[in-house]
Design a protein around this motif. Structure first.
Motif, PDB file in Angstrom:
ATOM      1  N   TYR A  78      29.039  72.700  42.766  1.00 31.98           N
ATOM      2  CA  TYR A  78      29.135  74.050  43.335  1.00 31.98           C
ATOM      3  C   TYR A  78      30.416  74.768  42.905  1.00 31.98           C
ATOM      4  O   TYR A  78      30.408  75.988  42.688  1.00 31.98           O
ATOM      5  N   LYS A  79      31.525  74.043  42.767  1.00 30.07           N
ATOM      6  CA  LYS A  79      32.780  74.696  42.385  1.00 30.07           C
ATOM      7  C   LYS A  79      32.691  75.280  40.976  1.00 30.07           C
ATOM      8  O   LYS A  79      33.207  76.371  40.701  1.00 30.07           O
ATOM      9  N   GLU A  80      32.041  74.553  40.093  1.00 33.70           N
ATOM     10  CA  GLU A  80      31.854  75.049  38.733  1.00 33.70           C
ATOM     11  C   GLU A  80      30.851  76.205  38.704  1.00 33.70           C
ATOM     12  O   GLU A  80      31.047  77.193  37.990  1.00 33.70           O
ATOM     13  N   LEU A  81      29.810  76.090  39.515  1.00 33.10           N
ATOM     14  CA  LEU A  81      28.758  77.104  39.502  1.00 33.10           C
ATOM     15  C   LEU A  81      29.232  78.435  40.096  1.00 33.10           C
ATOM     16  O   LEU A  81      28.812  79.503  39.636  1.00 33.10           O
ATOM     17  N   ILE A  82      30.092  78.391  41.097  1.00 33.48           N
ATOM     18  CA  ILE A  82      30.552  79.661  41.666  1.00 33.48           C
ATOM     19  C   ILE A  82      31.474  80.397  40.698  1.00 33.48           C
ATOM     20  O   ILE A  82      31.620  81.625  40.796  1.00 33.48           O
ATOM     21  N   GLN A  83      32.074  79.665  39.758  1.00 30.50           N
ATOM     22  CA  GLN A  83      32.847  80.318  38.704  1.00 30.50           C
ATOM     23  C   GLN A  83      31.926  80.861  37.621  1.00 30.50           C
ATOM     24  O   GLN A  83      32.144  81.956  37.095  1.00 30.50           O
ATOM     25  N   LYS A  84      30.909  80.097  37.297  1.00 35.26           N
ATOM     26  CA  LYS A  84      29.949  80.510  36.265  1.00 35.26           C
ATOM     27  C   LYS A  84      29.162  81.735  36.712  1.00 35.26           C
ATOM     28  O   LYS A  84      28.866  82.628  35.900  1.00 35.26           O
ATOM     29  N   TYR A  85      28.801  81.790  38.000  1.00 35.16           N
ATOM     30  CA  TYR A  85      27.983  82.880  38.529  1.00 35.16           C
ATOM     31  C   TYR A  85      28.758  83.588  39.650  1.00 35.16           C
ATOM     32  O   TYR A  85      28.514  83.357  40.833  1.00 35.16           O
ATOM     33  N   PRO A  86      29.703  84.444  39.290  1.00 35.23           N
ATOM     34  CA  PRO A  86      30.610  85.037  40.282  1.00 35.23           C
ATOM     35  C   PRO A  86      29.931  85.973  41.281  1.00 35.23           C
ATOM     36  O   PRO A  86      30.505  86.272  42.331  1.00 35.23           O
ATOM     37  N   ASP A  87      28.720  86.440  40.975  1.00 36.82           N
ATOM     38  CA  ASP A  87      28.011  87.333  41.898  1.00 36.82           C
ATOM     39  C   ASP A  87      27.069  86.582  42.828  1.00 36.82           C
ATOM     40  O   ASP A  87      26.441  87.198  43.702  1.00 36.82           O
ATOM     41  N   ALA A  88      26.949  85.277  42.641  1.00 39.85           N
ATOM     42  CA  ALA A  88      26.024  84.493  43.466  1.00 39.85           C
ATOM     43  C   ALA A  88      26.576  84.320  44.877  1.00 39.85           C
ATOM     44  O   ALA A  88      27.784  84.145  45.079  1.00 39.85           O
ATOM     45  N   LYS A  89      25.687  84.371  45.848  1.00 41.23           N
ATOM     46  CA  LYS A  89      26.054  84.066  47.225  1.00 41.23           C
ATOM     47  C   LYS A  89      25.971  82.554  47.427  1.00 41.23           C
ATOM     48  O   LYS A  89      25.198  81.861  46.760  1.00 41.23           O
ATOM     49  N   ALA A 162      34.845  71.127  55.011  1.00 42.61           N
ATOM     50  CA  ALA A 162      36.143  71.798  55.053  1.00 42.61           C
ATOM     51  C   ALA A 162      36.535  72.329  53.681  1.00 42.61           C
ATOM     52  O   ALA A 162      37.099  73.436  53.565  1.00 42.61           O
ATOM     53  N   GLU A 163      36.241  71.582  52.635  1.00 44.56           N
ATOM     54  CA  GLU A 163      36.577  72.009  51.284  1.00 44.56           C
ATOM     55  C   GLU A 163      35.816  73.281  50.900  1.00 44.56           C
ATOM     56  O   GLU A 163      36.397  74.216  50.338  1.00 44.56           O
ATOM     57  N   VAL A 164      34.522  73.313  51.204  1.00 48.10           N
ATOM     58  CA  VAL A 164      33.728  74.495  50.870  1.00 48.10           C
ATOM     59  C   VAL A 164      34.279  75.723  51.591  1.00 48.10           C
ATOM     60  O   VAL A 164      34.437  76.796  50.997  1.00 48.10           O
ATOM     61  N   LYS A 165      34.590  75.571  52.855  1.00 44.74           N
ATOM     62  CA  LYS A 165      35.127  76.694  53.621  1.00 44.74           C
ATOM     63  C   LYS A 165      36.455  77.169  53.047  1.00 44.74           C
ATOM     64  O   LYS A 165      36.781  78.363  53.091  1.00 44.74           O
ATOM     65  N   ARG A 166      37.229  76.238  52.498  1.00 54.09           N
ATOM     66  CA  ARG A 166      38.534  76.580  51.946  1.00 54.09           C
ATOM     67  C   ARG A 166      38.413  77.246  50.578  1.00 54.09           C
ATOM     68  O   ARG A 166      39.184  78.161  50.243  1.00 54.09           O
ATOM     69  N   ILE A 167      37.435  76.823  49.759  1.00 53.61           N
ATOM     70  CA  ILE A 167      37.346  77.267  48.371  1.00 53.61           C
ATOM     71  C   ILE A 167      36.535  78.541  48.203  1.00 53.61           C
ATOM     72  O   ILE A 167      36.909  79.434  47.427  1.00 53.61           O
ATOM     73  N   VAL A 168      35.430  78.653  48.915  1.00 55.02           N
ATOM     74  CA  VAL A 168      34.534  79.789  48.712  1.00 55.02           C
ATOM     75  C   VAL A 168      35.044  80.994  49.510  1.00 55.02           C
ATOM     76  O   VAL A 168      35.276  80.880  50.715  1.00 55.02           O
ATOM     77  N   PRO A 169      35.201  82.136  48.865  1.00 54.32           N
ATOM     78  CA  PRO A 169      35.637  83.332  49.599  1.00 54.32           C
ATOM     79  C   PRO A 169      34.685  83.636  50.755  1.00 54.32           C
ATOM     80  O   PRO A 169      33.459  83.535  50.594  1.00 54.32           O
ATOM     81  N   PRO A 170      35.199  83.993  51.906  1.00 52.41           N
ATOM     82  CA  PRO A 170      34.345  84.182  53.087  1.00 52.41           C
ATOM     83  C   PRO A 170      33.273  85.238  52.899  1.00 52.41           C
ATOM     84  O   PRO A 170      32.200  85.143  53.495  1.00 52.41           O
ATOM     85  N   GLU A 171      33.532  86.253  52.079  1.00 54.56           N
ATOM     86  CA  GLU A 171      32.528  87.299  51.873  1.00 54.56           C
ATOM     87  C   GLU A 171      31.336  86.805  51.050  1.00 54.56           C
ATOM     88  O   GLU A 171      30.274  87.437  51.031  1.00 54.56           O
ATOM     89  N   ARG A 172      31.498  85.666  50.371  1.00 61.15           N
ATOM     90  CA  ARG A 172      30.394  85.092  49.587  1.00 61.15           C
ATOM     91  C   ARG A 172      29.672  83.983  50.330  1.00 61.15           C
ATOM     92  O   ARG A 172      28.624  83.516  49.862  1.00 61.15           O
TER      93      ARG A 172
END
Length: 243
Positions: A78-89, A162-172
């Protein structure tokens, strides 16, 4: 095709109900179920992506027919994918760590982690090897004494959340608790709420791994008898068994 939705939740957190819900909303959703069933799944690409941090970008090959990806193996990346697809929720499905561990012991740890190479189709064996590698770096629960490894895996689960909550911007990010449905999901995706109940499937009793193995075995038998067959529809009785 760019991913529009990325699932960051572990399997056994109602990801199958979420898959069904997203499909009802029109999203073509990759899920671990399709890894097991898919005759064209890219197991080699998943393996390269996990073993080599500097691997070639091959995500478009994996997701060319999908616009959402949840459950394992996608969530591992998921960490790699959220960088690859910056508009994905991003959707994080959660439940209590203890109930998650108990469900894992009754399903994935018991079935997928412990298949025997000479008793299942070759594709299932490869899926099992991949899952054991990418889920917990080859670690697994002690099924003879589940209490012995319970605290360790509960910590793994809580640390991941906890890691996901810390890494992913809250608006996404959308966090979906077990039991939540359309009222939580649809506003986040900015779509209308369907006039039907939110899907509720794939309890530990309904995991249906043996049925999935039979589907793959029958498909491989038919392929060996008739050239050119690459895909067979699932029997209707299995469609409800969400894996």
């Amino acid at each position: 095709m760019p991913l529009k939705i990325i699932g960051a939740g572990y399997g056994r957190t109602a990801t199958c109900s979420l898959r069904t819900a997203l499909e009802k909303l029109g999203y073509r959703t990759h899920h671990g179920r399709y890894l097991v069933l898919g005759p064209t799944e890219h197991i080699d690409i998943w393996t390269r992506a996990y073993q080599d941090p500097n691997h070639e970008d091959e995500w478009e090959e994996i997701y060319k027919d999908w616009d959402a990806a949840i459950d394992w193996p996608s969530m591992t990346f998921y960490k790699e994918l959220i960088q690859k697809y910056p508009d994905a929720k991003v959707i994080l499905t959660v439940r209590s760590a203890e109930s998650w561990y108990n469900s894992m012991c009754k399903t994935i740890f018991k079935d997928i982690f412990h298949v025997k190479k000479d008793e299942v189709p070759h594709h299932i064996w490869r899926v099992s090897e991949l899952c054991r590698m990418i889920m917990f770096d080859g670690d697994e629960a002690d099924l003879e004494n589940p209490e012995r490894t319970k605290a360790k895996f509960m910590k793994i689960f809580d640390d991941h959340v906890a890691e996901v909550k810390r890494i992913v911007p809250p608006e996404r990010l959308l966090i979906m608790q077990l039991g939540e449905g359309w009222e939580k999901l649809c506003p986040f995706l900015r779509v209308d709420i369907p006039n039907e109940p939110y899907p509720n499937s794939n309890s530990a009793k309904e995991f249906g791994f043996d049925e999935l193995v039979e589907i793959v075995r029958n498909r491989e038998l038919q392929k060996s008898e008739t050239s050119g067959i690459t895909e067979i529809k699932e029997p209707s009785k299995v469609e409800a068994v969400q894996a």
